[in-house]
Design an enzyme around this catalytic site. Structure first.
Site, PDB file in Angstrom:
ATOM      1  N   HIS B 341       0.812  -1.219   0.000  1.00  0.00           N
ATOM      2  CA  HIS B 341       0.000   0.000   0.000  1.00  0.00           C
ATOM      3  C   HIS B 341       0.845   1.268   0.000  1.00  0.00           C
ATOM      4  O   HIS B 341       0.365   2.327  -0.375  1.00  0.00           O
ATOM      5  CB  HIS B 341      -0.954   0.008   1.188  1.00  0.00           C
ATOM      6  CG  HIS B 341      -2.078  -0.956   1.025  1.00  0.00           C
ATOM      7  ND1 HIS B 341      -1.973  -2.278   1.366  1.00  0.00           N
ATOM      8  CD2 HIS B 341      -3.325  -0.805   0.521  1.00  0.00           C
ATOM      9  CE1 HIS B 341      -3.104  -2.893   1.085  1.00  0.00           C
ATOM     10  NE2 HIS B 341      -3.945  -2.020   0.559  1.00  0.00           N
ATOM     11  N   GLY B 342       2.072   1.171   0.458  1.00  0.00           N
ATOM     12  CA  GLY B 342       2.917   2.357   0.428  1.00  0.00           C
ATOM     13  C   GLY B 342       4.091   2.245   1.373  1.00  0.00           C
ATOM     14  O   GLY B 342       4.158   1.340   2.203  1.00  0.00           O
TER      15      GLY B 342
END
Lengths: 306, 498
Positions: B341-342
């Site tokens: 997701h990051g």
């Protein structure tokens, strides 16, 4: 494929007919943008003092108390780009224009309509002032699609048809009347909340764009022999004490430097002016009618003297 | 361009009409899918290049690499050579992803750990929209060719159109070549029913995104921005609002993407299956972001050994090894999922939190429970099912606080505030209660419709076109009015940033 298109069209048709009907009705509903735009188109040649700006100009300068013929063309949340556009339209056909009053508020250099919570107001300039923005996007050219809430639009229409209530909020010369604050008004929390709302961390490009709008306004005024008065309107101490110094200095220093280098520009910083007290304010950063009368007297004496 | 942008309002009908009225006729004459694919490829590149034309270089490079690796794997004389080509493609794609998405994060964290200044070593690259999605899709292709689940395609246009197909390009579903690529290899005929179904699904997706998610976002953003002294009521409201926002946002996007693909005769996989009606965390993960979860299962978890030890072990060793494998692989899979997701510790912590919730279920073999839809054949759930759903929902909501927080300090202070019962008064919320009630009603409308239709492929799927037609039409008009009421300027989808 033909069946699909037929189904979609028959579904969309009632919606489009209703949408067009509401759009036409909404455009016939009297509002300040339509009124001021029409008024300027009809009477621009007779205006001697043109007031621009946001709500700080709208409810601070009373044309009825000015010696010179004055019109208040300010609107709520009006940013410098729209001030420039309105002036460009007026100055072409107004030979009698002598003064432009441009409020330069704490937030003027950091505010752009596209980043504003009231971004939808841009459509009013596109529809009523012919502002050339997003030429194909109906969000900026339709009352129905561009409105923040269709429910409110329908309510406004019903109220107009049943009670005759319009969306006009200003008098015939464009000023918006404001009552004094109530005796139990919470200055501290209102001042803090408004100051926070107006404090922005923005990139230098936003500031640069806004500076160039003011510089363009200044150039226009110089070319047409018009005096430009930059005003930072009075605000309550509860508001001014919460302001960010660097953001405030950016505005005041910019205005001062413009006034120093241009003979046709004056700068009046009344932000903390002691002549204004609680009775002069509607809220922490807006004057009431009494305060507006005081400020108008100050501006009037200046415009008449020069 | 985003699905809620004005440009897309012009782009979609124009693409649709040209595709079926012009290109389809050419395809009919040539009896191949190439004209359709060529047009879809051009439209997809226009769609993607709208953000930044430089991103096109990246996706074209990824497409060519993966296409080439597929051919090389197929032509390899030995298993070892095929493996090398497959790994080369995986490494190149992960390297690109790593440089754009994780390089700055890891360099700055490492520098902070060593106490050195790394500002000169940082790249400050703009993250290309959807890079995580199409990279994973490209990886799955070469791995599937290597595993001989699909033959390498020789049609470069079909492959490039498969990888860049605009409805699912920027936020999924992450499709498998085994299901999507064959659809690009044959001419797609127009189906009125499929197109109408796509329109309905898009309408529901737009409602979820523009009405529910964007309304929840106003208040959730406000609550998560109040970092100074979080209150119990603020955290509770923030957690619930963000829980509903992220679902409405991402599942709304997926509905629009799947519906939009149907307009072009393409069927995409389901990405959400009513995850908030789950009775356990394991069920939640079978229903949330299905395309990513199943991707990790097939391409990471199972290659790592899954939950089965090697057969050469003795029986006692087998059970111990099985448990160890489960713990290790579950942890790896959730941490990678978080990191996907990051580049932020909050995502890793969110992954670890879900691993902790998931592990007891998989260790006790209860992860495969609740495969059928909740309250199957009934209108309402039993008390036990309702309690299970509520419990799972709250556990998931706690996870979203960690996910949404700016950093772990904020996440911790918000969760710690929950224990302060004195700050549970609704009067401490920094916004109008009436607005909050209005938002709650919108969320309830969404959840009610989805509960009612939980056994369908999407909320507006019509099982019997002749049944309740006027009522359905009234419902569609109502949804459009709600879009006019709450919709406005384009708001980005949350998952675009991943």
């Amino acid at each position: 494929m033909r069946r699909f298109l037929l189904i979609i069209c028959s579904f969309a048709l009632p919606l489009m007919v209703a949408g067009i009907a509401v759009e036409v009705a909404l455009r016939h509903l009297p509002n300040d943008y339509a009124y001021k735009s029409r008024w300027l188109a009809d009477h621009a040649e007779s205006v001697e003092v043109l007031v621009l700006g946001s709500s700080h100009g709208l409810s601070s300068i009373r044309p009825d108390l000015m010696t010179l013929r004055t019109f208040n063309a300010a609107h709520v949340s009006q940013t410098l780009a729209f001030d420039r556009h309105i002036l460009e339209q007026v100055i072409q056909c107004d030979d009698s224009l002598r003064w432009v009053v441009l409020p330069m508020s704490y937030f003027s250099l950091v505010e752009e309509m596209k980043d504003n919570i009231e971004w939808w107001r841009e459509k009013n300039y596109c529809i009523y002032y012919g502002y050339p923005s997003h030429p194909l996007n109906p969000l900026y050219h339709s009352e129905v699609i561009g409105a923040p809430k269709i429910k409110d639009d329908i309510i406004n229409l019903v109220r107009y048809w049943t009670e005759g209530t319009t969306l006009r909020d200003t008098d015939s010369l464009g000023y918006r009347h404001r009552n004094p604050a109530t005796s139990d008004y919470d200055w501290a929390s209102d001042g803090h909340a408004r100051a926070m709302l107006h404090t922005r961390q923005v990139g230098t490009s936003t500031i640069q764009r806004n500076r160039s709008h003011v510089e363009h306004i200044a150039d226009l005024c110089r070319q047409h022999g018009v005096q430009l008065l930059l005003v930072t309107t009075p605000a309550h101490r509860a508001y001014t004490s919460c302001l960010d110094n660097s953001q405030l200095n950016e505005v005041t220093q910019f205005c001062l430097s413009l006034a120093e280098t241009n003979s046709h520009i004056r700068y009046l910083n009344l932000l903390n002016d002691p002549r204004f007290n609680n009775a002069d304010f509607h809220d922490a950063d807006h004057l009431d009618d009494e305060g507006a009368a005081k400020l108008t007297a100050i501006i009037d004496s200046l415009t008449v003297a020069l | 361009m985003g699905f809620t942008s004005f440009a897309f309002v012009i782009f979609l009908p124009a693409t649709f009409l040209i595709y079926w009225l012009l290109i389809d006729r050419v395809a009919g004459r040539s009896k191949t899918a190439t004209p359709q694919n060529l047009f879809l490829l051009a439209a997809s590149y226009l769609f993607y290049g709208w953000w930044d034309w430089r991103f096109l270089v990246l996706i074209a490079f990824t497409s060519l690499c993966s296409y080439g690796s597929g051919l090389l794997i197929e032509r390899s004389d030995s298993h070892r050579a095929a493996r090398c080509w497959m790994l080369a493609n995986v490494i190149v794609n992960l390297l690109i992803l790593g440089i754009f998405k994780y390089y700055d994060f890891f360099v700055s964290e490492l520098a902070a750990l060593l106490g050195i200044d790394a500002s000169r070593a940082l790249l400050h690259l703009v993250l290309p929209v959807g890079i995580s999605f199409y990279t994973f899709q490209a990886l799955s292709y070469s791995i599937d060719v290597y595993r001989r689940r699909i033959a390498a395609t020789h049609d470069v246009v079909a492959f490039a159109a498969f990888l860049s197909f605009f409805p699912q390009l920027v936020a999924g579903p992450i499709e498998r070549a085994t299901t999507l690529l064959p659809q690009f290899c044959q001419r797609r005929p127009f189906s009125c029913e499929q197109a109408l179904d796509g329109m309905r699904q898009m309408l529901w997706g737009f409602f979820k995104k523009m009405v529910v998610a964007d309304t929840c976002a106003i208040y959730a953003d406000q609550l998560f921005a109040t970092t100074a002294s979080p209150t119990a009521i603020g955290t509770l409201a923030g957690a619930l609002l963000f829980t509903l926002q992220i679902y409405a946002d991402f599942s709304g996007y997926s509905d629009i993407a799947i519906g939009c693909a149907k307009l072009f005769g393409i069927r995409l996989m389901r990405n959400f299956d009513n995850p908030y009606f789950s009775r356990s965390i394991a069920e939640f993960w079978r229903r949330w972001h299905i395309s990513l979860t199943s991707w990790f299962r097939d391409y990471v978890y199972i290659p790592l050994g899954g939950s089965r030890p090697t057969v050469s072990d003795t029986a006692t060793h087998q059970e111990a090894r099985r448990r160890l494998l489960i713990v290790r692989n579950t942890l790896i899979i959730f941490l990678i999922s978080g990191l996907w997701h990051g580049a932020n510790w909050t995502y890793l912590a969110w992954g670890a939190y879900h691993a902790i919730l998931f592990m007891p279920l998989i260790l006790t073999g209860r992860n495969r429970h609740y495969r059928a839809t909740v309250a199957d054949g009934r209108w309402l759930p039993s008390f036990r099912e309702a309690a299970q759903m509520l419990g799972t929902f709250l556990l998931v909501a706690v996870g979203w606080v960690i996910f949404r927080a700016e950093d772990l300090t904020q996440a911790w202070s918000m969760l710690a505030a929950l224990a302060d019962w004195h700050t549970l008064s609704p009067s401490l919320l920094p916004f109008d209660m009436q607005k909050l009630i209005e938002t709650t009603l919108l969320c309830l409308l969404m959840l009610s419709v989805e509960w009612w239709t939980r056994q369908r492929s999407h909320a507006l799927e019509v099982l019997n076109p002749r049944r309740l037609r006027p009522l359905r039409l009234a419902g569609y008009y109502m949804l459009l009015l709600l879009l006019l009421q709450y919709g406005g300027r384009e708001q980005a989808f949350i998952y675009f940033q991943f």
